[in-house]
Design a protein around this motif. Structure first.
Motif, PDB file in Angstrom:
ATOM      1  N   GLN A  31       0.827  -1.208   0.000  1.00  0.00           N
ATOM      2  CA  GLN A  31       0.000   0.000   0.000  1.00  0.00           C
ATOM      3  C   GLN A  31       0.861   1.259   0.000  1.00  0.00           C
ATOM      4  O   GLN A  31       1.784   1.396   0.796  1.00  0.00           O
ATOM      5  CB  GLN A  31      -0.927  -0.013   1.210  1.00  0.00           C
ATOM      6  CG  GLN A  31      -1.863  -1.220   1.193  1.00  0.00           C
ATOM      7  CD  GLN A  31      -2.995  -1.084   2.184  1.00  0.00           C
ATOM      8  OE1 GLN A  31      -3.028  -0.165   3.000  1.00  0.00           O
ATOM      9  NE2 GLN A  31      -3.952  -1.999   2.099  1.00  0.00           N
ATOM     10  N   PHE A  32       0.524   2.166  -0.897  1.00  0.00           N
ATOM     11  CA  PHE A  32       1.199   3.473  -0.916  1.00  0.00           C
ATOM     12  C   PHE A  32       0.641   4.370   0.198  1.00  0.00           C
ATOM     13  O   PHE A  32      -0.537   4.298   0.529  1.00  0.00           O
ATOM     14  CB  PHE A  32       0.929   4.200  -2.244  1.00  0.00           C
ATOM     15  CG  PHE A  32       1.578   3.571  -3.445  1.00  0.00           C
ATOM     16  CD1 PHE A  32       2.920   3.786  -3.711  1.00  0.00           C
ATOM     17  CD2 PHE A  32       0.840   2.787  -4.321  1.00  0.00           C
ATOM     18  CE1 PHE A  32       3.521   3.219  -4.835  1.00  0.00           C
ATOM     19  CE2 PHE A  32       1.441   2.220  -5.440  1.00  0.00           C
ATOM     20  CZ  PHE A  32       2.780   2.438  -5.698  1.00  0.00           C
ATOM     21  N   TYR A  33       1.500   5.226   0.737  1.00  0.00           N
ATOM     22  CA  TYR A  33       1.016   6.280   1.645  1.00  0.00           C
ATOM     23  C   TYR A  33       2.020   7.422   1.620  1.00  0.00           C
ATOM     24  O   TYR A  33       3.171   7.249   1.198  1.00  0.00           O
ATOM     25  CB  TYR A  33       0.826   5.744   3.073  1.00  0.00           C
ATOM     26  CG  TYR A  33       2.103   5.423   3.794  1.00  0.00           C
ATOM     27  CD1 TYR A  33       2.769   4.217   3.549  1.00  0.00           C
ATOM     28  CD2 TYR A  33       2.657   6.306   4.719  1.00  0.00           C
ATOM     29  CE1 TYR A  33       3.945   3.912   4.208  1.00  0.00           C
ATOM     30  CE2 TYR A  33       3.852   6.006   5.380  1.00  0.00           C
ATOM     31  CZ  TYR A  33       4.491   4.806   5.112  1.00  0.00           C
ATOM     32  OH  TYR A  33       5.674   4.496   5.751  1.00  0.00           O
ATOM     33  N   MET A  34       1.557   8.580   2.055  1.00  0.00           N
ATOM     34  CA  MET A  34       2.434   9.751   2.071  1.00  0.00           C
ATOM     35  C   MET A  34       3.025   9.898   3.472  1.00  0.00           C
ATOM     36  O   MET A  34       2.332   9.781   4.468  1.00  0.00           O
ATOM     37  CB  MET A  34       1.651  11.023   1.723  1.00  0.00           C
ATOM     38  CG  MET A  34       1.074  11.023   0.311  1.00  0.00           C
ATOM     39  SD  MET A  34       2.321  10.748  -1.009  1.00  0.00           S
ATOM     40  CE  MET A  34       3.453  12.102  -0.678  1.00  0.00           C
ATOM     41  N   VAL A  74       6.526   9.801  -1.025  1.00  0.00           N
ATOM     42  CA  VAL A  74       5.749   8.616  -1.370  1.00  0.00           C
ATOM     43  C   VAL A  74       6.402   7.399  -0.725  1.00  0.00           C
ATOM     44  O   VAL A  74       7.593   7.142  -0.930  1.00  0.00           O
ATOM     45  CB  VAL A  74       5.697   8.417  -2.907  1.00  0.00           C
ATOM     46  CG1 VAL A  74       4.997   7.114  -3.257  1.00  0.00           C
ATOM     47  CG2 VAL A  74       5.014   9.606  -3.570  1.00  0.00           C
ATOM     48  N   ASP A  80      10.499   1.683  -8.191  1.00  0.00           N
ATOM     49  CA  ASP A  80       9.453   2.520  -7.583  1.00  0.00           C
ATOM     50  C   ASP A  80       9.996   3.426  -6.473  1.00  0.00           C
ATOM     51  O   ASP A  80       9.226   4.069  -5.764  1.00  0.00           O
ATOM     52  CB  ASP A  80       8.290   1.653  -7.077  1.00  0.00           C
ATOM     53  CG  ASP A  80       8.672   0.776  -5.892  1.00  0.00           C
ATOM     54  OD1 ASP A  80       9.770   0.944  -5.319  1.00  0.00           O
ATOM     55  OD2 ASP A  80       7.847  -0.085  -5.512  1.00  0.00           O
ATOM     56  N   PRO A 132      -2.363  -0.153  -5.658  1.00  0.00           N
ATOM     57  CA  PRO A 132      -1.287  -0.960  -5.077  1.00  0.00           C
ATOM     58  C   PRO A 132      -1.016  -2.192  -5.947  1.00  0.00           C
ATOM     59  O   PRO A 132      -1.952  -2.796  -6.478  1.00  0.00           O
ATOM     60  CB  PRO A 132      -1.848  -1.379  -3.707  1.00  0.00           C
ATOM     61  CG  PRO A 132      -2.894  -0.361  -3.393  1.00  0.00           C
ATOM     62  CD  PRO A 132      -3.484   0.033  -4.715  1.00  0.00           C
ATOM     63  N   THR A 160       4.732   3.898 -11.174  1.00  0.00           N
ATOM     64  CA  THR A 160       6.042   3.903 -11.836  1.00  0.00           C
ATOM     65  C   THR A 160       5.957   4.414 -13.275  1.00  0.00           C
ATOM     66  O   THR A 160       6.865   5.104 -13.746  1.00  0.00           O
ATOM     67  CB  THR A 160       6.694   2.504 -11.789  1.00  0.00           C
ATOM     68  OG1 THR A 160       5.778   1.528 -12.296  1.00  0.00           O
ATOM     69  CG2 THR A 160       7.071   2.133 -10.361  1.00  0.00           C
ATOM     70  N   ASN A 175      -5.961   1.090   0.856  1.00  0.00           N
ATOM     71  CA  ASN A 175      -5.361   2.407   1.048  1.00  0.00           C
ATOM     72  C   ASN A 175      -4.304   2.647  -0.011  1.00  0.00           C
ATOM     73  O   ASN A 175      -3.531   1.750  -0.337  1.00  0.00           O
ATOM     74  CB  ASN A 175      -4.706   2.505   2.428  1.00  0.00           C
ATOM     75  CG  ASN A 175      -5.729   2.402   3.539  1.00  0.00           C
ATOM     76  OD1 ASN A 175      -6.744   3.086   3.529  1.00  0.00           O
ATOM     77  ND2 ASN A 175      -5.464   1.499   4.488  1.00  0.00           N
ATOM     78  N   ILE A 220      -2.438   6.254  -2.549  1.00  0.00           N
ATOM     79  CA  ILE A 220      -2.345   7.701  -2.747  1.00  0.00           C
ATOM     80  C   ILE A 220      -2.873   8.046  -4.135  1.00  0.00           C
ATOM     81  O   ILE A 220      -2.963   7.195  -5.009  1.00  0.00           O
ATOM     82  CB  ILE A 220      -0.898   8.216  -2.608  1.00  0.00           C
ATOM     83  CG1 ILE A 220       0.025   7.527  -3.634  1.00  0.00           C
ATOM     84  CG2 ILE A 220      -0.380   7.981  -1.192  1.00  0.00           C
ATOM     85  CD1 ILE A 220       1.412   8.138  -3.722  1.00  0.00           C
ATOM     86  N   ASN A 231      -3.240  10.789   0.742  1.00  0.00           N
ATOM     87  CA  ASN A 231      -3.679   9.461   1.152  1.00  0.00           C
ATOM     88  C   ASN A 231      -5.173   9.310   0.870  1.00  0.00           C
ATOM     89  O   ASN A 231      -5.970  10.178   1.223  1.00  0.00           O
ATOM     90  CB  ASN A 231      -3.414   9.257   2.654  1.00  0.00           C
ATOM     91  CG  ASN A 231      -1.922   9.173   2.953  1.00  0.00           C
ATOM     92  OD1 ASN A 231      -1.175   8.535   2.219  1.00  0.00           O
ATOM     93  ND2 ASN A 231      -1.489   9.835   4.021  1.00  0.00           N
TER      94      ASN A 231
END
Lengths: 366, 366, 366, 366
Positions: free
Chosen positions: A263-266, A271, A287, B104, B110, B308, B310, B316
């Protein structure tokens, strides 16, 4: 074919046999202006040098590198860098008998089938000495990456059943023990295992892990020159590698999507990813998180037990291999994995400079 | 870079996005005189077609291939074979929301970082539809190999924790069940697992195994274009592959040399090996036994649980992916693995024709 | 081999035969973000279109290009751009007799010798229609170069003995006459010559000159990928080209060093050269002055006089070629030369971005 | 980029500078089983050696080649052949002043622009010594071609305005005079011209012609790797070459089709051509007649007259070049042209083995 060449922009061509005059490499496409001297290369070569512990062959190889071209006034000129390591201490007589039979686990048979004959002395071109050329080229790639703030490092992850414990992980430690493990306790156990196997005239395999830190996103070219695809080729090209994993690797095949998806989050405007099952590569492109890759090495094929095989006349025979052979390849292969990873990452990084028109316009704007 | 090109003599260049006009491939360097028609290609494409079971996306894709060049009077002419599969049934609206966030496990982030923007419709170039081009090219390679007596076939080895049992192995069976397993019992269990995971809005990974039978010894070029190295690149270039093994693979890392070494012996005048831990490759060159290779696929990244992540503005957010997605990639990837293996083996086989002067002299002697 | 592929970073793969379904090209490695539409390509294709004058074949070819991939929302995405021009108006019956004999000056004999048979309809792969793919790719390269301030243009320099006079040189004029000469008077004479040769059922050759303006210094890679070496390959790869010159060309062989050497001097802070015998290239690298290159085209091989030749059964025969054939190739080849030059220059320009460490550091500095 | 690499199957990578430790080449992809020793290479190198006459630089270069790998028991092994020629007799002081200015006609300026700085000693990488590597590799290619019955030979066709007369052509003669002309009378006149130009502190250009005899039809890959296209790249990659012609070359541009077309006819069951304006290549593929190619060399750029140029600070200056320089490049370049032609022809010949399925089947049939 030109199977001894690797890379598109940063391209290496290796040559040499175990018991010929030497081994070497031509590094073509290295950008101009990189400070470079033989010592930069030598520190890498010294890490793969044999004779450093009782688990490595007691051969004393000098493995002193000489730079023959491409460097002027202490900097690379942009033209090919030719490097050579002369062979000094081979005792050819040790190998004379293997001329006539095919050692199990070695390339003797396939070289004869492919080429009609082979340089049988010490394995010839298929010898582990061939990796000297890779390490020399990798030292240059690693130095250039370092100038861009990127680090590449590898270590032994496991030997036989002994695996490092991440809770004890200490990168510095890998240079302190003869098995290159970043975990002193595991290193101790691994050495016990190796001593035991040596008594049994047997050998062991293991796994090397390599990490690339601070690599910018955007490196890797879909679809066939993906970062993971080229790393795959690079690591499988190392003798004795039988498997390669990126990130979660084989474990991913047993995971659910809800577990595997990173999972991406700030975080403070940056990033980030909660996990790194992808091993830093999505869709073949870096990435921005750590690139993590592993290579599994089979046990040393040269063992001192009596083995069954065939000879050149296609007769069943028994053999007893002589000479000096490491009971394990892995510790000396760590720097080879590091080298191949650095070469691959640098090459694709250079290629990635041409990904966008705006980047090109910025580059050429006076 | 030209990342969409693969091969030295038998070289393919693929193109196309999920929701563009179509996907296709140019096969350059295919020898002249191979009987070829669209049906030869179509049977391979049909094996990766979606909508064939409840475990595959219910999208009805036609995926009808058209040969545009390189075939005349039913035979290849030696000039490039261009093939196209037009895209018909995409519903672009399904994908409009993913334009603004990064899923995700996908390449959305990318691609944006590398290229500045992306064709977000259905994953664009990073979509699984890209593999249509590989399968079309692989069908040609497989047909040519067959003319030389060489077979390439793949199947699902495991899904999640369900693995086929070699005692029940039946190759024909793989075409009889929707999970492509050559073991009816395992296939039943795998389908139960998939049904369960679909209920949980989750997905699963698995492993594909591929075998090349009757390959002559001598194929593969030391050092970087070893047969295993190029197979490594070929399989890692397939989206979702996170690990690749040859022969004993990772198990070799836990074996002793005395276990791992494949002993040669003569059987009725034929060179044989007691075991095949090497997976048919020694020193990067085929040894005449079966080439055995495995690829581990991660679970489908598109799951229907809330996740979750971004968005493009680096905020987010929570997302719920819509659309139609397979809960597992593996069964449809089987033919892709087969295709990439066939392409790689054929290319190196053609190259190997130039290995010896005596072979060349024989070839040109009138 | 993959003989239909050209370029390292900006790489094109062409396909198609004169009377197959169409001709096309995959452009791989085109940077993302270039505004591109079919009209950008079409204006180039229209310049090589037949049927535009009495000196060009009266065939009405549509030659309408279609972009199949790699462009999204009006801009290139960085992924392969596939383009196709469908063949519409071929009359296959015109060519049926040439299946059985070898036309002098054509590739009929060599294709049969190499491939065992050939697509004989209209020359198949060796037809001039193959150049459509080059022109389409060249249009993209030229557009990208233009974004960097670089112009590429070609024109007819001579037809038979009629050569343009530099004192009357007017670049605009080349689009105003059917022979593409930038000199109205010479163009008039050339047309007279052509009319005469058509009456004699004969054909004529000529020379195309191409100029690259505003190319920065530093483009071209020693030693084998010199700018002139790759331009040499690019232009010789065009059918009917029998000679290529850079700068003073053959005249340089008759000059003394004191005449040939281009003296450097400073002009208002700018590096200049008194002459440009080098044609803008020193040591294989662009020097900042105009790149000037010429290609000599042989006369059209298809003439309407009775000719002696042999047939497939290796018997001496007389033939009379039918169909529609230009009495000269040159005017329609002008845009092909321009295209190949643009492709070559762009590819090496992209490669040159990796020449120095300082350039790379600047590029990646945030 | 890897600009120092050439070839697909038979691939060479060269390295080295005029005043570095040496120059060398790695020949990858040479088939196994070719008898080879250093003497085979040395005889070629001796033909380009300086100091052999008053028209060549009086420097005494040893240019003794050493084979470092790829040969075992007197035969090539199929693995890379690394060769080195150490530099011995350079007097670096001769060149110290050229560090600060740009010699007209040399690559000093472009190397500085491209790489930021250069190895200025004797021209560094752009020196004529770089061709030693090509000649060494070419000697191997020529030897292998000879084993297949194919001969490659070159000679001086013209020096300034003095051209050989075909009626006096005597191939043996080219080794008897210092200008490499196969015509004793022309050789005498050329030597007079050279003496005169030396007195005037000037230099002269000329043309080298190369012939390939007994090449089978079918060698060369449409479209971009045509035999003429790759020969074009090969010859233009030689420093000082400004033009290349195949067969009738530039003359073809002034011919009518009825003159230029080579008519086929049968002679004693053999396919023949009345003329050879095509230079042995049709559609990029060898046609079985002699391949004939010419390269025009500009005059030596280093002349002893006072010249105007600029220095590194971009100031106008006058210079007087010192040192030892041939008044003409051509005689020593003859063997370089021969070498590049042999390398190119061999590479494409090896590739051509994969042109047809029937050929491949025959090859692999036991």
């Amino acid at each position: 074919m030109a199977g001894s060449t690797f890379g598109t922009i940063f391209r290496i061509s290796t040559w040499g046999e175990s018991h010929g005059k030497g081994v070497g490499v031509v590094v073509d496409g290295c950008p101009a202006g990189l400070p470079l001297c033989e010592e930069d290369i030598q520190v890498y070569l010294d890490r793969r040098k044999p004779g450093q512990s009782k688990f490595a062959t007691p051969r004393k190889e000098e493995d002193a590198v000489e730079i023959l071209s491409g460097v002027f006034e202490g900097k690379t000129t942009g033209t090919p860098i030719s490097m050579i390591v002369f062979n000094h201490t081979q005792r050819s007589k040790d190998y004379s008998d293997i001329a006539n039979y095919y050692r199990p686990g070695h390339a003797d048979y396939t070289f004869d089938e492919k080429y009609g004959f082979r340089d049988y002395r010490g394995g010839g071109r298929s010898s582990g000495r061939e990796t000297i050329a890779r390490v020399a080229a990798g030292a240059i790639a690693a130095k250039l990456l370092k100038e861009l703030g990127i680090q590449v490092y590898a270590y032994t992850k496991s030997i036989g059943d002994i695996e490092i414990d991440n809770s004890r992980f200490n990168l510095e430690e890998r240079l302190e023990n003869p098995v290159c493990m970043p975990d002193a306790e595991a290193a101790g156990l691994a050495q016990e295992l190796l001593s035991e196997k040596m008594k049994e005239k047997d050998s062991v395999g293991g796994v090397v892990e390599c990490v690339v830190k601070n690599l910018m996103p955007g490196v890797g070219e879909p679809v066939f020159d993906k970062l993971d695809a080229k790393l795959g080729q690079a690591l499988f090209s190392i003798g004795a590698v039988k498997a390669v994993e990126i990130g979660a690797g084989f474990k991913a095949a047993k995971m659910c999507g809800s577990q595997d998806n990173d999972q991406f989050y700030m975080d403070n405007g940056k990033v980030c990813k909660r996990t790194n099952n992808a091993g830093g590569i999505l869709g073949g492109i870096s990435d921005g998180s750590d690139v993590v890759i592993r290579a599994a090495f089979k046990p040393t094929a040269s063992i001192f037990q009596t083995q069954n095989t065939i000879n050149k006349n296609h007769e069943n025979i028994e053999i007893n291999i002589k000479g000096r052979h490491d009971p394990i390849i892995v510790p000396r292969a760590v720097v080879v994995v590091e080298a191949m990873t650095a070469i691959t990452v640098l090459d694709l990084l250079l290629v990635s400079m041409t990904s966008t028109l705006s980047g090109i316009q910025k580059f050429f704007k006076k």
